[in-house]
Design an enzyme around this catalytic site. Structure first.
Site, PDB file in Angstrom:
ATOM      1  N   SER A  13       0.106   3.051  -5.140  1.00  0.00           N
ATOM      2  CA  SER A  13      -0.809   4.216  -4.650  1.00  0.00           C
ATOM      3  C   SER A  13      -1.641   5.135  -5.718  1.00  0.00           C
ATOM      4  O   SER A  13      -1.951   5.557  -6.248  1.00  0.00           O
ATOM      5  CB  SER A  13       0.094   4.643  -3.308  1.00  0.00           C
ATOM      6  OG  SER A  13      -1.280   5.623  -3.099  1.00  0.00           O
TER       7      SER A  13
ATOM      8  N   ASP B  46      11.242  -8.030   6.009  1.00  0.00           N
ATOM      9  CA  ASP B  46      11.635  -6.887   6.429  1.00  0.00           C
ATOM     10  C   ASP B  46      12.164  -5.885   7.247  1.00  0.00           C
ATOM     11  O   ASP B  46      12.896  -6.837   7.551  1.00  0.00           O
ATOM     12  CB  ASP B  46      10.024  -6.657   7.324  1.00  0.00           C
ATOM     13  CG  ASP B  46       9.527  -5.939   7.453  1.00  0.00           C
ATOM     14  OD1 ASP B  46      10.007  -4.888   8.177  1.00  0.00           O
ATOM     15  OD2 ASP B  46       7.718  -5.945   7.666  1.00  0.00           O
TER      16      ASP B  46
ATOM     17  N   GLY C 169       4.070  -5.652   8.080  1.00  0.00           N
ATOM     18  CA  GLY C 169       3.610  -4.258   7.903  1.00  0.00           C
ATOM     19  C   GLY C 169       2.318  -4.390   7.727  1.00  0.00           C
ATOM     20  O   GLY C 169       1.433  -5.318   7.868  1.00  0.00           O
ATOM     21  N   TYR C 170       1.529  -3.501   7.715  1.00  0.00           N
ATOM     22  CA  TYR C 170       0.168  -3.261   8.127  1.00  0.00           C
ATOM     23  C   TYR C 170      -0.639  -3.797   6.489  1.00  0.00           C
ATOM     24  O   TYR C 170      -0.956  -5.242   7.056  1.00  0.00           O
ATOM     25  CB  TYR C 170      -0.824  -1.678   8.148  1.00  0.00           C
ATOM     26  CG  TYR C 170      -2.728  -1.908   8.516  1.00  0.00           C
ATOM     27  CD1 TYR C 170      -2.998  -3.119   8.546  1.00  0.00           C
ATOM     28  CD2 TYR C 170      -2.442  -1.127   7.072  1.00  0.00           C
ATOM     29  CE1 TYR C 170      -4.543  -2.510   8.731  1.00  0.00           C
ATOM     30  CE2 TYR C 170      -4.017  -1.088   7.180  1.00  0.00           C
ATOM     31  CZ  TYR C 170      -4.807  -1.727   7.528  1.00  0.00           C
ATOM     32  OH  TYR C 170      -6.547  -1.717   7.054  1.00  0.00           O
TER      33      TYR C 170
ATOM     34  N   LYS D 233       5.819   5.244   3.732  1.00  0.00           N
ATOM     35  CA  LYS D 233       4.867   5.806   3.322  1.00  0.00           C
ATOM     36  C   LYS D 233       4.006   6.921   3.898  1.00  0.00           C
ATOM     37  O   LYS D 233       2.876   6.829   3.939  1.00  0.00           O
ATOM     38  CB  LYS D 233       3.858   4.239   3.258  1.00  0.00           C
ATOM     39  CG  LYS D 233       3.819   4.534   5.210  1.00  0.00           C
ATOM     40  CD  LYS D 233       2.595   3.432   5.674  1.00  0.00           C
ATOM     41  CE  LYS D 233       2.130   2.506   6.746  1.00  0.00           C
ATOM     42  NZ  LYS D 233       1.207   1.802   6.938  1.00  0.00           N
TER      43      LYS D 233
ATOM     44  N   LYS E 229       6.044   6.974  -5.980  1.00  0.00           N
ATOM     45  CA  LYS E 229       5.329   5.385  -6.116  1.00  0.00           C
ATOM     46  C   LYS E 229       5.066   5.258  -8.262  1.00  0.00           C
ATOM     47  O   LYS E 229       5.406   4.727  -8.754  1.00  0.00           O
ATOM     48  CB  LYS E 229       3.737   5.839  -5.627  1.00  0.00           C
ATOM     49  CG  LYS E 229       3.663   5.084  -4.190  1.00  0.00           C
ATOM     50  CD  LYS E 229       4.317   3.490  -3.594  1.00  0.00           C
ATOM     51  CE  LYS E 229       4.051   4.108  -1.998  1.00  0.00           C
ATOM     52  NZ  LYS E 229       4.766   2.295  -2.304  1.00  0.00           N
TER      53      LYS E 229
ATOM     54  N   TYR F  12      -4.113   1.533  -4.365  1.00  0.00           N
ATOM     55  CA  TYR F  12      -4.493   1.349  -3.293  1.00  0.00           C
ATOM     56  C   TYR F  12      -5.863   2.560  -3.113  1.00  0.00           C
ATOM     57  O   TYR F  12      -4.954   3.356  -3.251  1.00  0.00           O
ATOM     58  CB  TYR F  12      -3.633   1.623  -2.545  1.00  0.00           C
ATOM     59  CG  TYR F  12      -3.065   0.022  -2.524  1.00  0.00           C
ATOM     60  CD1 TYR F  12      -3.464  -1.015  -2.832  1.00  0.00           C
ATOM     61  CD2 TYR F  12      -1.674   0.007  -1.070  1.00  0.00           C
ATOM     62  CE1 TYR F  12      -1.685  -1.397  -2.878  1.00  0.00           C
ATOM     63  CE2 TYR F  12      -0.719  -0.528  -1.291  1.00  0.00           C
ATOM     64  CZ  TYR F  12      -1.172  -2.131  -1.825  1.00  0.00           C
ATOM     65  OH  TYR F  12       0.230  -3.395  -1.703  1.00  0.00           O
TER      66      TYR F  12
ATOM     67  N   SER G  87      11.738  -1.053   9.785  1.00  0.00           N
ATOM     68  CA  SER G  87      11.714   0.437  11.073  1.00  0.00           C
ATOM     69  C   SER G  87       9.905   0.480  11.155  1.00  0.00           C
ATOM     70  O   SER G  87      10.355   1.755  11.311  1.00  0.00           O
ATOM     71  CB  SER G  87      12.123   1.251   9.520  1.00  0.00           C
ATOM     72  OG  SER G  87      10.994   0.801   8.468  1.00  0.00           O
TER      73      SER G  87
ATOM     74  N   TYR H 111       6.410  11.222  -1.169  1.00  0.00           N
ATOM     75  CA  TYR H 111       5.515  10.035  -1.071  1.00  0.00           C
ATOM     76  C   TYR H 111       4.910   9.679  -2.351  1.00  0.00           C
ATOM     77  O   TYR H 111       5.526   8.990  -2.919  1.00  0.00           O
ATOM     78  CB  TYR H 111       5.020  10.485   0.064  1.00  0.00           C
ATOM     79  CG  TYR H 111       4.209   8.403  -0.293  1.00  0.00           C
ATOM     80  CD1 TYR H 111       4.782   7.467   0.371  1.00  0.00           C
ATOM     81  CD2 TYR H 111       2.653   8.937  -0.808  1.00  0.00           C
ATOM     82  CE1 TYR H 111       3.899   6.268   0.077  1.00  0.00           C
ATOM     83  CE2 TYR H 111       2.210   7.551  -0.375  1.00  0.00           C
ATOM     84  CZ  TYR H 111       2.753   6.924  -0.513  1.00  0.00           C
ATOM     85  OH  TYR H 111       2.246   4.653  -0.341  1.00  0.00           O
TER      86      TYR H 111
HETATM   87  C1  UD1 Z   1      -3.051   9.397   2.871  1.00  0.00           C
HETATM   88  C2  UD1 Z   1      -2.327   9.994   2.461  1.00  0.00           C
HETATM   89  C3  UD1 Z   1      -2.039   8.770   0.598  1.00  0.00           C
HETATM   90  C4  UD1 Z   1      -2.175   6.885   1.571  1.00  0.00           C
HETATM   91  C5  UD1 Z   1      -3.158   6.775   2.021  1.00  0.00           C
HETATM   92  C6  UD1 Z   1      -2.540   5.895   2.763  1.00  0.00           C
HETATM   93  C7  UD1 Z   1      -2.102  11.988   2.251  1.00  0.00           C
HETATM   94  C8  UD1 Z   1      -2.498  13.497   1.541  1.00  0.00           C
HETATM   95  N1  UD1 Z   1      -2.319  11.477   1.043  1.00  0.00           N
HETATM   96  O1  UD1 Z   1      -4.506   9.913   2.176  1.00  0.00           O
HETATM   97  O2  UD1 Z   1      -1.177   9.689  -0.398  1.00  0.00           O
HETATM   98  O3  UD1 Z   1      -1.617   6.822   0.281  1.00  0.00           O
HETATM   99  O4  UD1 Z   1      -3.203   8.035   2.738  1.00  0.00           O
HETATM  100  O5  UD1 Z   1      -3.869   4.942   3.905  1.00  0.00           O
HETATM  101  O6  UD1 Z   1      -1.940  12.144   3.773  1.00  0.00           O
HETATM  102  N2  UD1 Z   1      -8.926  13.521   8.232  1.00  0.00           N
HETATM  103  C9  UD1 Z   1      -9.501  14.208   8.707  1.00  0.00           C
HETATM  104  N3  UD1 Z   1      -9.210  14.019  10.368  1.00  0.00           N
HETATM  105  C10 UD1 Z   1      -7.952  13.175  10.482  1.00  0.00           C
HETATM  106  C11 UD1 Z   1      -7.226  12.397   9.229  1.00  0.00           C
HETATM  107  C12 UD1 Z   1      -7.476  12.983   8.317  1.00  0.00           C
HETATM  108  O7  UD1 Z   1     -10.314  14.716   8.512  1.00  0.00           O
HETATM  109  O8  UD1 Z   1      -7.936  13.393  11.778  1.00  0.00           O
HETATM  110  C13 UD1 Z   1      -9.053  13.192   6.817  1.00  0.00           C
HETATM  111  C14 UD1 Z   1      -8.852  14.043   5.461  1.00  0.00           C
HETATM  112  O9  UD1 Z   1      -8.843  15.230   5.340  1.00  0.00           O
HETATM  113  C15 UD1 Z   1      -9.273  13.693   4.259  1.00  0.00           C
HETATM  114  C16 UD1 Z   1      -9.577  11.298   5.070  1.00  0.00           C
HETATM  115  O10 UD1 Z   1      -9.965  12.006   6.461  1.00  0.00           O
HETATM  116  O11 UD1 Z   1     -10.632  13.735   3.899  1.00  0.00           O
HETATM  117  C17 UD1 Z   1      -8.924  10.457   4.588  1.00  0.00           C
HETATM  118  O12 UD1 Z   1      -7.831  10.917   5.091  1.00  0.00           O
HETATM  119  P1  UD1 Z   1      -6.436  10.059   4.974  1.00  0.00           P
HETATM  120  O13 UD1 Z   1      -6.637   8.697   5.967  1.00  0.00           O
HETATM  121  O14 UD1 Z   1      -5.103  10.477   5.835  1.00  0.00           O
HETATM  122  O15 UD1 Z   1      -6.179   9.275   4.045  1.00  0.00           O
HETATM  123  P2  UD1 Z   1      -5.659   9.968   3.158  1.00  0.00           P
HETATM  124  O16 UD1 Z   1      -5.683  11.563   2.934  1.00  0.00           O
HETATM  125  O17 UD1 Z   1      -6.818  10.447   1.674  1.00  0.00           O
END
Ligand code: UD1
Length: 338
Positions: free
Chosen positions: A124, A31, A10-11, A84, A152, A176, A34, A148
């Site tokens: 996480s 692994d 994975g990543y 995840k 954790k 993380y 999946s 999820y």
């Molecule tokens: C998400 C997960 C977290 C996980 C992590 C792994 C949720 C609520 N949380 O964190 O459990 O450990 O990924 O990397 O999903 N955003 C946009 N547009 C997009 C995508 C995201 O504006 O298309 C914004 C989100 O609102 C947030 C930020 O970008 O403010 C980061 O989002 P994201 O990359 O999904 O990470 P988390 O939500 O912090």
């Protein structure tokens, strides 16, 4: 050390395999593929200059896992394998509890029978949930908001209980923040299936023209520019964090938790701007309502990892964007093109 890496295709797992080898350790991968590709393993072998022992299995298959332990004589385990996706976990919670928790219990059982007691667990920042303050410290109470996140947090509790038996377990829990970036070679990186949930892969696909615009979830938060703020760290830094955790033994009967983050946040618009600069491409943006379950802002207090493990996340947001862009342009369809 000879280290079993679960989820090593994975990543984060694949980057950690390389970091282990670079530090003079050996890696053995299991692994179930999946959510990952055997092509990643082929590229790891190419980068490492030697094959990486690999077995495709589900961790819940104790017999198959036991055979790997018998064959490979590993000293320690880094455990990444698991589902995840936060949104998916809300739709199919039983799958998440079964896959993430049952597989960890099976792994620990097999480790116990083979007298392997050193484990680094991929937790996480999502275990903190929404405790109020934006700076997350390891001592905060855990209150995840998704199945999820609960898997954790529950696994962390299982590991604490296991260590409390006094049987000599040496466990490290790594929490993380938001991993981004790719290996500087451009050969391995994040390869999401379908529409990316996370910000960086989405932005990257817009930059390369596979999607029309980035949807920004909320521009009315109490933050620097109204958009959500997160602690983004380069996956290579995250990988060396695992090596540091492995090499730093807190001794038998320990179960320390460490935040792995940079210690400050960037807003969604700051990330998009950094990616624009790294790629030289226009990135269209569309404002949208807040995404349910999102926090306004959070970042790590990484001082414990700094102090105890001697680890810091040194790569900048800009470097991570440059590396993501190199990976994206060299592999427009991820590993599937190969
Ligand atoms: C998400 C997960 C977290 C996980 C992590 C792994 C949720 C609520 N949380 O964190 O459990 O450990 O990924 O990397 O999903 N955003 C946009 N547009 C997009 C995508 C995201 O504006 O298309 C914004 C989100 O609102 C947030 C930020 O970008 O403010 C980061 O989002 P994201 O990359 O999904 O990470 P988390 O939500 O912090």
């Amino acid at each position: 050390m000879r280290v079993l890496v679960t989820g090593g295709a994975g990543y984060i797992g694949s980057h950690t395999v390389l970091a282990l080898l670079a530090a003079g350790h050996e890696a053995v991968v299991v692994d179930n593929l999946s959510n990952s590709s055997e092509e990643a393993l082929a590229r790891l072998a190419e980068l490492a200059g030697r094959p990486i022992p690999f077995t495709r299995l589900d961790l819940r298959d104790r017999d198959a896992l036991g055979r790997v332990f018998d064959r490979e004589a590993v000293d320690a385990v880094i455990h990444f394998a698991g589902d995840k996706a936060v949104g998916e976990s809300v739709r199919v919670p039983l799958q998440y509890y079964d896959n993430n928790i049952a597989s960890t219990v099976a792994l620990c059982e097999v480790m116990r029978t083979r007298s392997v007691r050193t484990l680094v667990f991929s937790s996480s920042a999502t275990v903190y949930g929404d405790p109020g303050p934006r700076l997350f410290v390891e001592t905060m109470p855990l209150s995840p908001v998704s199945p999820y996140g609960w898997t954790k947090a529950m696994i962390e509790q299982i590991l604490l209980d296991l260590v409390a038996t006094g049987d000599g377990w040496d466990v490290t829990r790594l929490r993380y923040f938001n991993p981004i970036g790719a290996h500087p070679s451009g050969r391995i990186g994040e390869d999401p299936t379908g529409v990316p949930n996370n910000l960086l892969p989405f932005v990257s696909q817009v930059a390369i023209g596979q999607r029309p615009a980035v949807t920004v979830f909320g521009d009315d938060y109490d933050t620097v520019d109204g958009t959500g703020v997160r602690d983004y760290l380069h996956v290579s830094d995250l990988a060396t964090g695992h090596v540091a955790a492995l090499e730093h033994s807190a001794g038998p009967d320990s179960c320390e938790a460490y935040n792995l983050g940079r210690g400050h946040g960037s807003s969604v618009l700051q990330v998009i701007e950094a990616f624009r600069a790294a790629s030289g491409r226009e990135i269209a943006v569309r404002m949208a309502p807040r995404r349910p379950g999102d926090l306004a802002a959070c970042w790590a207090d990484p001082s414990k990892a700094q102090r105890v493990l001697g680890w810091t996340a040194d790569h900048t947001l800009e470097e991570a964007c440059v590396d993501t862009w190199r990976w994206q342009t060299a592999n427009p369809n991820g590993y599937r093109a190969a």
